[in-house]
Design a protein around this motif. Sequence first.
Motif, PDB file in Angstrom:
ATOM      1  N   ALA A  24     -12.991   1.519  18.162  1.00 23.23           N
ATOM      2  CA  ALA A  24     -12.244   0.779  17.143  1.00 23.23           C
ATOM      3  C   ALA A  24     -13.194   0.094  16.169  1.00 23.23           C
ATOM      4  N   GLN A  25     -14.247  -0.514  16.686  1.00 24.13           N
ATOM      5  CA  GLN A  25     -15.205  -1.194  15.817  1.00 24.13           C
ATOM      6  C   GLN A  25     -15.902  -0.196  14.889  1.00 24.13           C
ATOM      7  N   ALA A  26     -16.256   0.948  15.416  1.00 23.63           N
ATOM      8  CA  ALA A  26     -16.893   1.977  14.580  1.00 23.63           C
ATOM      9  C   ALA A  26     -15.943   2.419  13.473  1.00 23.63           C
ATOM     10  N   PHE A  27     -14.675   2.634  13.821  1.00 23.51           N
ATOM     11  CA  PHE A  27     -13.676   3.014  12.826  1.00 23.51           C
ATOM     12  C   PHE A  27     -13.523   1.923  11.771  1.00 23.51           C
ATOM     13  N   LEU A  28     -13.411   0.675  12.210  1.00 21.69           N
ATOM     14  CA  LEU A  28     -13.228  -0.432  11.264  1.00 21.69           C
ATOM     15  C   LEU A  28     -14.443  -0.609  10.367  1.00 21.69           C
ATOM     16  N   ASN A  29     -15.645  -0.373  10.905  1.00 21.03           N
ATOM     17  CA  ASN A  29     -16.857  -0.444  10.080  1.00 21.03           C
ATOM     18  C   ASN A  29     -16.852   0.648   9.017  1.00 21.03           C
ATOM     19  N   LEU A  30     -16.497   1.873   9.415  1.00 22.55           N
ATOM     20  CA  LEU A  30     -16.423   2.970   8.445  1.00 22.55           C
ATOM     21  C   LEU A  30     -15.378   2.659   7.374  1.00 22.55           C
ATOM     22  N   LYS A  31     -14.235   2.183   7.789  1.00 25.93           N
ATOM     23  CA  LYS A  31     -13.157   1.836   6.860  1.00 25.93           C
ATOM     24  C   LYS A  31     -13.627   0.759   5.882  1.00 25.93           C
ATOM     25  N   GLU A  35     -13.998   1.316   1.870  1.00 27.12           N
ATOM     26  CA  GLU A  35     -13.064   0.581   1.020  1.00 27.12           C
ATOM     27  C   GLU A  35     -13.683  -0.651   0.370  1.00 27.12           C
ATOM     28  N   ARG A  36     -15.004  -0.745   0.389  1.00 23.43           N
ATOM     29  CA  ARG A  36     -15.662  -1.939  -0.145  1.00 23.43           C
ATOM     30  C   ARG A  36     -15.419  -2.081  -1.646  1.00 23.43           C
ATOM     31  N   ALA A  37     -15.465  -3.287  -2.105  1.00 25.69           N
ATOM     32  CA  ALA A  37     -15.194  -3.588  -3.516  1.00 25.69           C
ATOM     33  C   ALA A  37     -16.419  -3.405  -4.404  1.00 25.69           C
ATOM     34  N   ASP A  38     -17.614  -3.353  -3.823  1.00 28.57           N
ATOM     35  CA  ASP A  38     -18.829  -3.311  -4.623  1.00 28.57           C
ATOM     36  C   ASP A  38     -19.392  -1.901  -4.801  1.00 28.57           C
ATOM     37  N   GLY A  39     -18.605  -0.879  -4.552  1.00 30.01           N
ATOM     38  CA  GLY A  39     -19.074   0.493  -4.717  1.00 30.01           C
ATOM     39  C   GLY A  39     -19.038   0.929  -6.172  1.00 30.01           C
ATOM     40  N   LEU A  48      -6.259   4.948  -5.251  1.00 30.49           N
ATOM     41  CA  LEU A  48      -5.550   6.166  -5.651  1.00 30.49           C
ATOM     42  C   LEU A  48      -6.085   7.383  -4.891  1.00 30.49           C
ATOM     43  N   ILE A  49      -7.391   7.438  -4.682  1.00 30.86           N
ATOM     44  CA  ILE A  49      -7.975   8.507  -3.867  1.00 30.86           C
ATOM     45  C   ILE A  49      -7.425   8.407  -2.445  1.00 30.86           C
ATOM     46  N   SER A  50      -7.370   7.199  -1.926  1.00 33.35           N
ATOM     47  CA  SER A  50      -6.847   6.990  -0.570  1.00 33.35           C
ATOM     48  C   SER A  50      -5.393   7.442  -0.463  1.00 33.35           C
ATOM     49  N   ILE A  51      -4.612   7.166  -1.476  1.00 35.76           N
ATOM     50  CA  ILE A  51      -3.211   7.623  -1.476  1.00 35.76           C
ATOM     51  C   ILE A  51      -3.157   9.143  -1.485  1.00 35.76           C
ATOM     52  N   ALA A  52      -3.975   9.772  -2.317  1.00 38.25           N
ATOM     53  CA  ALA A  52      -3.979  11.238  -2.378  1.00 38.25           C
ATOM     54  C   ALA A  52      -4.329  11.843  -1.024  1.00 38.25           C
ATOM     55  N   VAL A  53      -5.328  11.282  -0.372  1.00 34.87           N
ATOM     56  CA  VAL A  53      -5.712  11.775   0.959  1.00 34.87           C
ATOM     57  C   VAL A  53      -4.584  11.518   1.953  1.00 34.87           C
ATOM     58  N   ALA A  54      -3.994  10.340   1.893  1.00 31.28           N
ATOM     59  CA  ALA A  54      -2.898  10.008   2.806  1.00 31.28           C
ATOM     60  C   ALA A  54      -1.710  10.946   2.612  1.00 31.28           C
ATOM     61  N   LEU A  55      -1.459  11.326   1.377  1.00 34.68           N
ATOM     62  CA  LEU A  55      -0.367  12.270   1.116  1.00 34.68           C
ATOM     63  C   LEU A  55      -0.668  13.638   1.720  1.00 34.68           C
ATOM     64  N   THR A  56      -1.911  14.075   1.614  1.00 33.57           N
ATOM     65  CA  THR A  56      -2.242  15.397   2.151  1.00 33.57           C
ATOM     66  C   THR A  56      -2.360  15.391   3.666  1.00 33.57           C
ATOM     67  N   THR A  57      -2.758  14.260   4.247  1.00 36.70           N
ATOM     68  CA  THR A  57      -2.820  14.171   5.711  1.00 36.70           C
ATOM     69  C   THR A  57      -1.493  13.695   6.295  1.00 36.70           C
ATOM     70  N   GLN A  58      -0.614  13.270   5.425  1.00 37.79           N
ATOM     71  CA  GLN A  58       0.742  12.825   5.780  1.00 37.79           C
ATOM     72  C   GLN A  58       0.734  11.633   6.729  1.00 37.79           C
ATOM     73  N   CYS A  59      -0.095  10.654   6.397  1.00 38.27           N
ATOM     74  CA  CYS A  59      -0.172   9.420   7.183  1.00 38.27           C
ATOM     75  C   CYS A  59       0.691   8.355   6.519  1.00 38.27           C
ATOM     76  N   SER A  60       1.862   8.128   7.091  1.00 39.62           N
ATOM     77  CA  SER A  60       2.803   7.143   6.526  1.00 39.62           C
ATOM     78  C   SER A  60       2.199   5.749   6.454  1.00 39.62           C
ATOM     79  N   ASN A  69      -2.201  -1.709  -1.790  1.00 40.06           N
ATOM     80  CA  ASN A  69      -3.527  -2.034  -2.309  1.00 40.06           C
ATOM     81  C   ASN A  69      -3.715  -1.541  -3.742  1.00 40.06           C
ATOM     82  N   ALA A  70      -3.191  -0.356  -4.037  1.00 38.67           N
ATOM     83  CA  ALA A  70      -3.324   0.203  -5.390  1.00 38.67           C
ATOM     84  C   ALA A  70      -2.595  -0.674  -6.402  1.00 38.67           C
TER      85      ALA A  70
END
Length: 120
Positions: A24-31, A35-39, A48-60, A69-70
């Motif tokens: 879980a910690q590894a996942f949260l670190n990657l996330k 999703e950092r603001a300083d990229g 918007l990229i995250s939404i596009a990926v979520a739509l294709t992976t179908q993660c409600s 967030n968008a």
Amino acid sequence: MSAYQQPEDFAYGKALMSLAPKEAQAFLNLKAVAERADGAIPAKYRELISIAVALTTQCSYCIDAHTKNALEAGATREELAETVFIASALRAGAAVGHGLMALKLFDEKAAQASSEPGRA
């Protein structure tokens, strides 16, 4: 049986993380890094990229979180709509791309079958 993918299911998050804390910690670190603001990619576009990926992976759950967030990052309904159709086109494009592989495999199997003794 309970309904699948309900907003209330988020309540299971703490239990899930406590059952596999290192993972879980590894996942949260990657996330957090993704999703950092300083990229270099501004927050609105990251969402918007995250939404596009979520739509294709179908993660409600991802659609729920990243849509919120968008909006907070300044995305518009029009940008969301375009994101939906971009993801849709890429999902369809992937089916066509895999269709190329299916046709290739079909032709390979057909050629193999026709070269076997007793088949012509």
